[in-house]
Write a protein that holds these residues in place. Structure first.
Motif, PDB file in Angstrom:
ATOM      1  N   GLN A 179       0.719  -1.094   0.124  1.00  0.00           N
ATOM      2  CA  GLN A 179       0.140   0.103  -0.144  1.00  0.00           C
ATOM      3  C   GLN A 179       0.894   1.363  -0.150  1.00  0.00           C
ATOM      4  OE1 GLN A 179      -0.417  -2.254   2.606  1.00  0.00           O
ATOM      5  NE2 GLN A 179      -2.254  -3.212   1.682  1.00  0.00           N
ATOM      6  N   LYS A 180       0.372   2.410  -0.556  1.00  0.00           N
ATOM      7  CA  LYS A 180       0.865   3.524  -0.463  1.00  0.00           C
ATOM      8  C   LYS A 180       0.572   4.343   0.911  1.00  0.00           C
ATOM      9  CE  LYS A 180       0.806   4.659  -5.454  1.00  0.00           C
ATOM     10  NZ  LYS A 180       0.473   5.536  -6.378  1.00  0.00           N
ATOM     11  N   ALA A 181       1.750   4.483   1.796  1.00  0.00           N
ATOM     12  CA  ALA A 181       1.787   4.993   3.075  1.00  0.00           C
ATOM     13  C   ALA A 181       2.069   6.437   2.983  1.00  0.00           C
ATOM     14  CB  ALA A 181       2.321   4.336   4.083  1.00  0.00           C
ATOM     15  N   LYS A 182       1.601   7.317   3.856  1.00  0.00           N
ATOM     16  CA  LYS A 182       2.122   8.876   3.713  1.00  0.00           C
ATOM     17  C   LYS A 182       3.002   8.825   5.017  1.00  0.00           C
ATOM     18  CE  LYS A 182      -0.423  11.995   2.279  1.00  0.00           C
ATOM     19  NZ  LYS A 182      -1.607  12.907   1.704  1.00  0.00           N
ATOM     20  N   VAL A 183       4.112   9.391   4.743  1.00  0.00           N
ATOM     21  CA  VAL A 183       5.278   9.793   5.914  1.00  0.00           C
ATOM     22  C   VAL A 183       4.498  10.867   6.642  1.00  0.00           C
ATOM     23  CG1 VAL A 183       7.511  10.564   6.419  1.00  0.00           C
ATOM     24  CG2 VAL A 183       7.013   8.877   4.300  1.00  0.00           C
ATOM     25  N   GLY A 194       4.596  13.645   4.251  1.00  0.00           N
ATOM     26  CA  GLY A 194       3.695  13.989   3.126  1.00  0.00           C
ATOM     27  C   GLY A 194       4.122  13.116   1.915  1.00  0.00           C
ATOM     28  N   ASP A 195       5.572  12.632   2.038  1.00  0.00           N
ATOM     29  CA  ASP A 195       5.844  11.836   0.679  1.00  0.00           C
ATOM     30  C   ASP A 195       5.075  10.495   0.967  1.00  0.00           C
ATOM     31  OD1 ASP A 195       7.596  13.687  -0.011  1.00  0.00           O
ATOM     32  OD2 ASP A 195       9.542  12.858   0.842  1.00  0.00           O
ATOM     33  N   GLU A 196       5.090   9.845  -0.100  1.00  0.00           N
ATOM     34  CA  GLU A 196       4.288   8.709  -0.237  1.00  0.00           C
ATOM     35  C   GLU A 196       5.285   7.499  -0.426  1.00  0.00           C
ATOM     36  OE1 GLU A 196      -0.194   8.769  -1.737  1.00  0.00           O
ATOM     37  OE2 GLU A 196       1.164   8.406  -3.286  1.00  0.00           O
ATOM     38  N   ILE A 197       5.415   6.302   0.620  1.00  0.00           N
ATOM     39  CA  ILE A 197       6.173   5.247   0.382  1.00  0.00           C
ATOM     40  C   ILE A 197       5.452   3.878   0.353  1.00  0.00           C
ATOM     41  CG2 ILE A 197       8.173   6.532   1.365  1.00  0.00           C
ATOM     42  CD1 ILE A 197       7.637   5.320   3.738  1.00  0.00           C
ATOM     43  N   LEU A 198       6.027   2.897  -0.157  1.00  0.00           N
ATOM     44  CA  LEU A 198       5.292   1.733  -0.227  1.00  0.00           C
ATOM     45  C   LEU A 198       5.457   0.927   1.184  1.00  0.00           C
ATOM     46  CD1 LEU A 198       6.195   0.393  -3.587  1.00  0.00           C
ATOM     47  CD2 LEU A 198       4.010   1.592  -2.766  1.00  0.00           C
ATOM     48  N   GLU A 244      22.741   8.482   3.546  1.00  0.00           N
ATOM     49  CA  GLU A 244      22.154   8.721   2.138  1.00  0.00           C
ATOM     50  C   GLU A 244      21.941   7.423   1.432  1.00  0.00           C
ATOM     51  OE1 GLU A 244      21.918   9.280  -2.148  1.00  0.00           O
ATOM     52  OE2 GLU A 244      23.524   8.241  -1.047  1.00  0.00           O
ATOM     53  N   THR A 245      22.846   6.393   1.699  1.00  0.00           N
ATOM     54  CA  THR A 245      22.681   5.154   1.117  1.00  0.00           C
ATOM     55  C   THR A 245      21.655   4.069   1.444  1.00  0.00           C
ATOM     56  OG1 THR A 245      24.032   3.969   2.704  1.00  0.00           O
ATOM     57  CG2 THR A 245      25.158   5.107   0.407  1.00  0.00           C
ATOM     58  N   ILE A 246      20.611   4.531   2.572  1.00  0.00           N
ATOM     59  CA  ILE A 246      19.596   3.798   2.970  1.00  0.00           C
ATOM     60  C   ILE A 246      18.195   4.513   2.367  1.00  0.00           C
ATOM     61  CG2 ILE A 246      18.436   2.892   4.983  1.00  0.00           C
ATOM     62  CD1 ILE A 246      21.544   2.723   4.883  1.00  0.00           C
ATOM     63  N   ARG A 247      17.567   3.670   1.483  1.00  0.00           N
ATOM     64  CA  ARG A 247      16.480   4.083   0.878  1.00  0.00           C
ATOM     65  C   ARG A 247      15.433   3.259   1.110  1.00  0.00           C
ATOM     66  NH1 ARG A 247      20.915   5.056  -2.125  1.00  0.00           N
ATOM     67  NH2 ARG A 247      21.069   7.002  -3.383  1.00  0.00           N
ATOM     68  N   VAL A 248      13.995   3.736   1.003  1.00  0.00           N
ATOM     69  CA  VAL A 248      12.885   3.230   0.886  1.00  0.00           C
ATOM     70  C   VAL A 248      12.357   3.254  -0.431  1.00  0.00           C
ATOM     71  CG1 VAL A 248      12.445   3.377   3.429  1.00  0.00           C
ATOM     72  CG2 VAL A 248      11.700   5.440   1.720  1.00  0.00           C
ATOM     73  N   VAL A 249      11.015   2.707  -0.570  1.00  0.00           N
ATOM     74  CA  VAL A 249      10.674   2.920  -2.142  1.00  0.00           C
ATOM     75  C   VAL A 249       9.447   3.770  -2.027  1.00  0.00           C
ATOM     76  CG1 VAL A 249       9.758   1.502  -3.988  1.00  0.00           C
ATOM     77  CG2 VAL A 249      11.508   0.491  -2.307  1.00  0.00           C
ATOM     78  N   SER A 250       9.344   4.602  -2.961  1.00  0.00           N
ATOM     79  CA  SER A 250       8.484   5.936  -3.150  1.00  0.00           C
ATOM     80  C   SER A 250       7.066   5.045  -3.716  1.00  0.00           C
ATOM     81  CB  SER A 250       8.833   6.629  -4.030  1.00  0.00           C
ATOM     82  OG  SER A 250       8.778   6.511  -5.544  1.00  0.00           O
ATOM     83  N   GLY A 251       6.052   5.856  -3.721  1.00  0.00           N
ATOM     84  CA  GLY A 251       4.912   5.382  -4.025  1.00  0.00           C
ATOM     85  C   GLY A 251       4.786   4.960  -5.597  1.00  0.00           C
TER      86      GLY A 251
END
Length: 327
Positions: A147-151, A302-306, A282-289
């Motif tokens: 699901q798309k979650a909002k930070v 407000g950013d969307e992540i999975l 900086e090298t640690i990443r999540v995945v955007s919507g």
């Protein structure tokens, strides 16, 4: 996860070598060729005496297969089986093997009555499809609904022990692991597939989070990140929810500055929130919507992540029915 066996009858050294390189669980061959196959690699070798083959040509053949199963034999139905007889047999036995001569037949065998055959025996005609059969039926764990979650917040959280999961696989853009404070709300943490001017990519690595975090595992289980060690199979998930299995080569636990990320998913019953501790780098990443890797240092409210929302309740990593709250 299905067991994949290659049928080396007649014996062909080149095809057996291909089967071993594809990652099959075992090779079926005649007794006279058993030692020759064992000399090619460490693999389970079985003979027709251990796995009798039954051709389903008439109704009485179904009874023969069921009777063999009741006697403790691992029964294999010959290539050419049809759906209805297989369904009849599956309803009466604990396990069943089906021969498949192509990827399409292997897929069909794996899905009969939704349960499918426990074991797929790939015939020599299907050798060219072996790698794909193993990838889909042995390594895949189905599809995860993301699901798309909002930070909602990102906070510095001081120093903590974080876990780098170094696998023995080369992961691709979009892939990572699902981790979080709660087994009911996990974040898709991206593998280190992206490079920058200061650090080279480490596509085998997922910097997965703090030692206490849950990680989604194969077989609908979870574990704490701290418990991962060399040889453990972990669940790899991509941005579309496709899954596969990777083996841990090394688990690195080190003290690093951490961030606490909170996100929220809107569900039919109302908003649900979850948290994850990730290293502040900086090298640690999540995945955007939209499926793109995004660094935690550029993430903002407000950013969307999975993420993945699930029912809470685990005991020793196994799903249980229990009233539980984890934050």
């Amino acid at each position: 996860m299905k067991k994949i066996i290659f049928k080396a009858i007649p014996f062909d050294k080149n095809l057996v070598t291909l089967a071993l390189e594809s990652g099959v669980d075992a090779v079926l061959t005649t007794a006279e060729h058993k030692k020759a196959i064992e000399a090619l690699g460490r693999v389970t070798v079985i003979t027709p005496a251990e796995m009798p083959e039954v051709a389903i040509n008439e109704k009485s053949d179904e009874a023969t297969a069921v009777e063999l199963d009741k006697k403790g034999k691992s029964v294999c139905l010959s290539a050419g089986w049809e759906i209805i007889p297989v369904e009849n047999i599956l309803a009466q036995v604990e396990s069943l093997a089906l021969e498949a001569e192509s990827l399409d037949r292997a897929r069909l065998a794996a899905g009969v009555l939704e349960r499918g055959a426990d074991t797929i025996v790939v015939t020599p005609e299907g050798a060219s499809d072996l790698k794909q059969i193993v990838a889909e039926l042995k390594l895949s764990q189905g599809k995860m609904e993301l699901q798309k979650a909002k930070v909602t917040s990102i906070e510095s959280a001081g120093l903590g022990h974080r876990v780098c999961v170094d696998t023995i696989s080369m992961l691709k853009k979009g892939q990572g692991m699902l981790t979080g404070n709660s087994s009911a709300f996990t974040f898709l943490v991206h593998a280190e597939t992206e490079s920058n001017p200061y650090v080279a990519a480490r596509p085998f690595r997922v910097n997965a989070g703090a030692v206490h975090a849950y990680a989604q595992m194969p077989g609908d289980k979870t574990t704490y990140l701290e418990e991962l060690s060399s040889g453990t199979e972990v669940l790899i998930v991509d941005a579309r929810g496709n899954t596969s299995i990777a083996v841990v080569g090394r688990s690195k636990v080190e003290v690093r500055p951490m961030l606490l990320i909170t996100a929220e998913v809107q569900t039919p019953s109302g908003p649900v929130s979850g948290k994850v501790f990730l290293q502040n780098a900086e090298t640690i990443r999540v995945v955007s919507g939209d499926g793109e890797p995004v660094s935690v240092v550029t993430l903002k409210p407000g950013d969307e992540i999975l993420c993945r929302v699930d029912d809470a309740g685990r005991h020793f990593g196994m799903r249980i029915k229990e009233e539980i709250s984890e934050e």
